[in-house]
Design a protein around this motif. Structure first.
Motif, PDB file in Angstrom:
ATOM      1  N   LEU A   7       0.834  -1.197   0.000  1.00 25.78           N
ATOM      2  CA  LEU A   7       0.000   0.000   0.000  1.00 25.78           C
ATOM      3  C   LEU A   7       0.873   1.252   0.000  1.00 25.78           C
ATOM      4  O   LEU A   7       2.102   1.178   0.022  1.00 25.78           O
ATOM      5  CB  LEU A   7      -0.915  -0.022   1.230  1.00 25.78           C
ATOM      6  N   ASP A   8       0.240   2.410  -0.008  1.00 23.13           N
ATOM      7  CA  ASP A   8       0.976   3.665  -0.034  1.00 23.13           C
ATOM      8  C   ASP A   8       1.857   3.813   1.208  1.00 23.13           C
ATOM      9  O   ASP A   8       1.526   3.331   2.295  1.00 23.13           O
ATOM     10  CB  ASP A   8       0.008   4.856  -0.108  1.00 23.13           C
ATOM     11  N   GLU A   9       2.952   4.529   1.029  1.00 22.24           N
ATOM     12  CA  GLU A   9       3.870   4.799   2.128  1.00 22.24           C
ATOM     13  C   GLU A   9       3.308   5.896   3.041  1.00 22.24           C
ATOM     14  O   GLU A   9       2.613   6.804   2.588  1.00 22.24           O
ATOM     15  CB  GLU A   9       5.215   5.260   1.558  1.00 22.24           C
ATOM     16  N   VAL A  10       3.632   5.798   4.338  1.00 16.64           N
ATOM     17  CA  VAL A  10       3.323   6.851   5.301  1.00 16.64           C
ATOM     18  C   VAL A  10       4.642   7.478   5.740  1.00 16.64           C
ATOM     19  O   VAL A  10       5.547   6.779   6.199  1.00 16.64           O
ATOM     20  CB  VAL A  10       2.582   6.289   6.537  1.00 16.64           C
ATOM     21  N   ARG A  11       4.760   8.806   5.587  1.00 15.66           N
ATOM     22  CA  ARG A  11       5.966   9.515   6.014  1.00 15.66           C
ATOM     23  C   ARG A  11       5.612  10.450   7.157  1.00 15.66           C
ATOM     24  O   ARG A  11       4.662  11.225   7.059  1.00 15.66           O
ATOM     25  CB  ARG A  11       6.573  10.318   4.867  1.00 15.66           C
ATOM     26  N   VAL A  12       6.391  10.371   8.217  1.00 11.82           N
ATOM     27  CA  VAL A  12       6.168  11.258   9.357  1.00 11.82           C
ATOM     28  C   VAL A  12       7.492  11.875   9.782  1.00 11.82           C
ATOM     29  O   VAL A  12       8.547  11.246   9.683  1.00 11.82           O
ATOM     30  CB  VAL A  12       5.503  10.538  10.550  1.00 11.82           C
ATOM     31  N   CYS A  13       7.413  13.110  10.248  1.00 16.52           N
ATOM     32  CA  CYS A  13       8.605  13.869  10.606  1.00 16.52           C
ATOM     33  C   CYS A  13       8.551  14.242  12.085  1.00 16.52           C
ATOM     34  O   CYS A  13       7.613  14.908  12.529  1.00 16.52           O
ATOM     35  CB  CYS A  13       8.691  15.119   9.738  1.00 16.52           C
ATOM     36  N   LEU A  14       9.549  13.791  12.827  1.00 12.23           N
ATOM     37  CA  LEU A  14       9.668  14.144  14.237  1.00 12.23           C
ATOM     38  C   LEU A  14      10.653  15.280  14.449  1.00 12.23           C
ATOM     39  O   LEU A  14      10.742  15.825  15.545  1.00 12.23           O
ATOM     40  CB  LEU A  14      10.089  12.934  15.059  1.00 12.23           C
ATOM     41  N   ASP A  15      11.424  15.604  13.404  1.00 12.92           N
ATOM     42  CA  ASP A  15      12.393  16.690  13.543  1.00 12.92           C
ATOM     43  C   ASP A  15      12.923  17.077  12.169  1.00 12.92           C
ATOM     44  O   ASP A  15      13.167  16.209  11.331  1.00 12.92           O
ATOM     45  CB  ASP A  15      13.567  16.264  14.423  1.00 12.92           C
ATOM     46  N   GLY A  16      13.103  18.380  11.936  1.00 13.21           N
ATOM     47  CA  GLY A  16      13.788  18.858  10.750  1.00 13.21           C
ATOM     48  C   GLY A  16      12.971  18.766   9.482  1.00 13.21           C
ATOM     49  O   GLY A  16      11.780  18.463   9.474  1.00 13.21           O
ATOM     50  N   ASP A  17      13.640  19.033   8.368  1.00  9.35           N
ATOM     51  CA  ASP A  17      13.001  19.016   7.057  1.00  9.35           C
ATOM     52  C   ASP A  17      13.139  17.643   6.419  1.00  9.35           C
ATOM     53  O   ASP A  17      14.085  16.899   6.686  1.00  9.35           O
ATOM     54  CB  ASP A  17      13.655  20.063   6.139  1.00  9.35           C
ATOM     55  N   LEU A  18      12.206  17.316   5.536  1.00  4.26           N
ATOM     56  CA  LEU A  18      12.289  16.056   4.823  1.00  4.26           C
ATOM     57  C   LEU A  18      13.407  16.128   3.794  1.00  4.26           C
ATOM     58  O   LEU A  18      13.574  17.134   3.106  1.00  4.26           O
ATOM     59  CB  LEU A  18      10.968  15.768   4.113  1.00  4.26           C
ATOM     60  N   PRO A  19      14.208  15.045   3.667  1.00  4.43           N
ATOM     61  CA  PRO A  19      15.247  15.046   2.643  1.00  4.43           C
ATOM     62  C   PRO A  19      14.646  14.896   1.252  1.00  4.43           C
ATOM     63  O   PRO A  19      13.455  14.622   1.089  1.00  4.43           O
ATOM     64  CB  PRO A  19      16.104  13.822   3.020  1.00  4.43           C
ATOM     65  N   GLU A  20      15.497  15.051   0.245  1.00  2.00           N
ATOM     66  CA  GLU A  20      15.034  14.954  -1.132  1.00  2.00           C
ATOM     67  C   GLU A  20      14.426  13.580  -1.407  1.00  2.00           C
ATOM     68  O   GLU A  20      14.797  12.578  -0.806  1.00  2.00           O
ATOM     69  CB  GLU A  20      16.195  15.203  -2.109  1.00  2.00           C
ATOM     70  N   ALA A  21      13.495  13.548  -2.366  1.00  2.00           N
ATOM     71  CA  ALA A  21      12.792  12.312  -2.683  1.00  2.00           C
ATOM     72  C   ALA A  21      13.744  11.205  -3.108  1.00  2.00           C
ATOM     73  O   ALA A  21      13.512  10.029  -2.828  1.00  2.00           O
ATOM     74  CB  ALA A  21      11.763  12.579  -3.781  1.00  2.00           C
ATOM     75  N   ALA A  22      14.839  11.550  -3.783  1.00  4.95           N
ATOM     76  CA  ALA A  22      15.772  10.526  -4.260  1.00  4.95           C
ATOM     77  C   ALA A  22      16.415   9.785  -3.096  1.00  4.95           C
ATOM     78  O   ALA A  22      16.643   8.568  -3.176  1.00  4.95           O
ATOM     79  CB  ALA A  22      16.847  11.169  -5.132  1.00  4.95           C
ATOM     80  N   ALA A  23      16.708  10.491  -2.024  1.00  6.89           N
ATOM     81  CA  ALA A  23      17.312   9.847  -0.859  1.00  6.89           C
ATOM     82  C   ALA A  23      16.320   8.901  -0.192  1.00  6.89           C
ATOM     83  O   ALA A  23      16.675   7.788   0.217  1.00  6.89           O
ATOM     84  CB  ALA A  23      17.794  10.901   0.137  1.00  6.89           C
ATOM     85  N   VAL A  24      15.072   9.328  -0.088  1.00  8.40           N
ATOM     86  CA  VAL A  24      14.037   8.475   0.504  1.00  8.40           C
ATOM     87  C   VAL A  24      13.831   7.238  -0.357  1.00  8.40           C
ATOM     88  O   VAL A  24      13.700   6.109   0.143  1.00  8.40           O
ATOM     89  CB  VAL A  24      12.719   9.254   0.656  1.00  8.40           C
ATOM     90  N   ALA A  25      13.833   7.424  -1.675  1.00 10.25           N
ATOM     91  CA  ALA A  25      13.631   6.299  -2.587  1.00 10.25           C
ATOM     92  C   ALA A  25      14.770   5.294  -2.491  1.00 10.25           C
ATOM     93  O   ALA A  25      14.551   4.083  -2.627  1.00 10.25           O
ATOM     94  CB  ALA A  25      13.503   6.813  -4.020  1.00 10.25           C
ATOM     95  N   ALA A  26      15.989   5.761  -2.242  1.00 12.23           N
ATOM     96  CA  ALA A  26      17.125   4.857  -2.139  1.00 12.23           C
ATOM     97  C   ALA A  26      16.965   3.919  -0.946  1.00 12.23           C
ATOM     98  O   ALA A  26      17.276   2.720  -1.030  1.00 12.23           O
ATOM     99  CB  ALA A  26      18.416   5.652  -2.016  1.00 12.23           C
ATOM    100  N   ALA A  27      16.479   4.442   0.179  1.00 15.93           N
ATOM    101  CA  ALA A  27      16.242   3.595   1.351  1.00 15.93           C
ATOM    102  C   ALA A  27      15.075   2.651   1.110  1.00 15.93           C
ATOM    103  O   ALA A  27      15.124   1.467   1.477  1.00 15.93           O
ATOM    104  CB  ALA A  27      15.987   4.464   2.580  1.00 15.93           C
ATOM    105  N   ALA A  28      14.024   3.154   0.473  1.00 13.21           N
ATOM    106  CA  ALA A  28      12.844   2.325   0.207  1.00 13.21           C
ATOM    107  C   ALA A  28      13.181   1.152  -0.704  1.00 13.21           C
ATOM    108  O   ALA A  28      12.624   0.055  -0.561  1.00 13.21           O
ATOM    109  CB  ALA A  28      11.738   3.169  -0.410  1.00 13.21           C
ATOM    110  N   ALA A  29      14.112   1.366  -1.644  1.00 10.00           N
ATOM    111  CA  ALA A  29      14.421   0.342  -2.637  1.00 10.00           C
ATOM    112  C   ALA A  29      15.064  -0.903  -2.039  1.00 10.00           C
ATOM    113  O   ALA A  29      15.056  -1.960  -2.668  1.00 10.00           O
ATOM    114  CB  ALA A  29      15.335   0.924  -3.718  1.00 10.00           C
ATOM    115  N   CYS A  30      15.618  -0.786  -0.845  1.00 11.99           N
ATOM    116  CA  CYS A  30      16.277  -1.942  -0.232  1.00 11.99           C
ATOM    117  C   CYS A  30      15.628  -2.336   1.096  1.00 11.99           C
ATOM    118  O   CYS A  30      16.221  -3.092   1.879  1.00 11.99           O
ATOM    119  CB  CYS A  30      17.768  -1.681  -0.053  1.00 11.99           C
ATOM    120  N   THR A  31      14.422  -1.853   1.363  1.00  9.83           N
ATOM    121  CA  THR A  31      13.703  -2.163   2.600  1.00  9.83           C
ATOM    122  C   THR A  31      12.591  -3.161   2.309  1.00  9.83           C
ATOM    123  O   THR A  31      11.729  -2.902   1.474  1.00  9.83           O
ATOM    124  CB  THR A  31      13.123  -0.879   3.223  1.00  9.83           C
ATOM    125  N   LEU A  32      12.608  -4.290   3.012  1.00  5.40           N
ATOM    126  CA  LEU A  32      11.639  -5.357   2.764  1.00  5.40           C
ATOM    127  C   LEU A  32      10.979  -5.786   4.070  1.00  5.40           C
ATOM    128  O   LEU A  32      11.631  -5.827   5.116  1.00  5.40           O
ATOM    129  CB  LEU A  32      12.317  -6.594   2.156  1.00  5.40           C
TER     130      LEU A  32
END
Length: 250
Positions: A7-32
């Motif tokens: 299903l769709d991803e949920v993103r939540v921020c506890l501190d600071g600004d969200l990083p660029e989408a490419a960085a988030v996608a890199a982590a998502a690509a190897c998370t199972l």
């Protein structure tokens, strides 16, 4: 037949600004997700990070996820595409003797090609495993991505789950040697700025914790720890990936 639905991803921020989408996608690509089933029901048991070490394909997770008596044949991960779940029967398991960390070498898993095809494993060169200083600056930003059981449901042979991505910072408290503590409050902001209650984290165990390094042109992520436990409203705890070094030799 057991089937998987991402299903769709949920993103939540506890501190600071969200990083660029490419960085988030890199982590998502190897998370199972690590899915457990008994032929009648299925649930998210934990989370793993797909690694490449030379020609070896590995799943990095928390040791306690696989130490509860679960058989590898009943532990599955989604294929890179489609709705199939691939049993990890044939995986070779190595556990750290000093941290809540385990590696599963999936080279002998019959469905390994379906797991790997199209995914982008995180690279673990030898220099990435050298022991780091025990404590980073207290406001170091971090990304944690995984599959909490609270965001999954099983119905009529289908297991559907959402990936949770947290943006947080180092906690003011200090963990023991080889541990990292990060802020995990009960309320955080969604990516659109809406405050929400954060979920309980069973199922996130084994998730990668990535340090966020912002440079002028881009945001870089570095895998620093494996999520092991949490205290809702205070912190989540991770064990340093330096413990992986001993497992690479097995």
């Amino acid at each position: 037949m057991l089937r998987w639905d991402a299903l769709d991803e949920v993103r939540v921020c506890l501190d600071g600004d969200l990083p660029e989408a490419a960085a988030v996608a890199a982590a998502a690509a190897c998370t199972l997700p690590l899915v457990v089933h008994d032929y009648q029901r299925a649930a998210v048991l934990g989370t793993a990070t797909l690694l490449a070490a030379g020609r070896r394909a590995l799943l990095l997770t928390a040791a306690h996820v696989i130490d509860g008596g679960v058989r590898l044949g009943n532990l599955l991960v989604p294929a890179a595409t489609g709705h199939d779940l691939i049993p990890l029967a044939g995986a070779r398991v190595a556990r750290s003797g000093r941290a809540d960390i385990a590696l599963l070498d999936i080279g002998a898993v019959p469905g390994a090609a379906q797991i790997l095809r199209g995914r982008r494993p995180a690279l673990m060169p030898p220099h990435a495993l050298r022991r780091r200083r025990r404590h980073a600056p207290p406001r170091s930003g971090a990304l944690v991505s995984g599959y909490p059981a609270a965001l999954a449901r099983f119905e009529r042979g289908w297991l559907a789950a959402r990936r949770l991505t947290l943006f947080t910072r180092r906690h003011a408290e200090e963990g023991d040697a080889g541990e990292h503590l990060y802020v995990y409050g009960r309320v955080a902001n969604r990516a659109d700025g809406t405050p929400i209650h954060t979920p309980e984290l069973p199922g996130m165990s084994g998730a990668g914790i990535w340090a966020i390094h912002r440079r002028s042109a881009a945001t870089m992520l570095r895998l620093v720890a494996v999520q092991s436990s949490y205290l809702h409203g205070r912190y989540l705890r991770g064990h340093d990936v330096a413990a992986v070094q001993e497992l690479m030799r097995l």
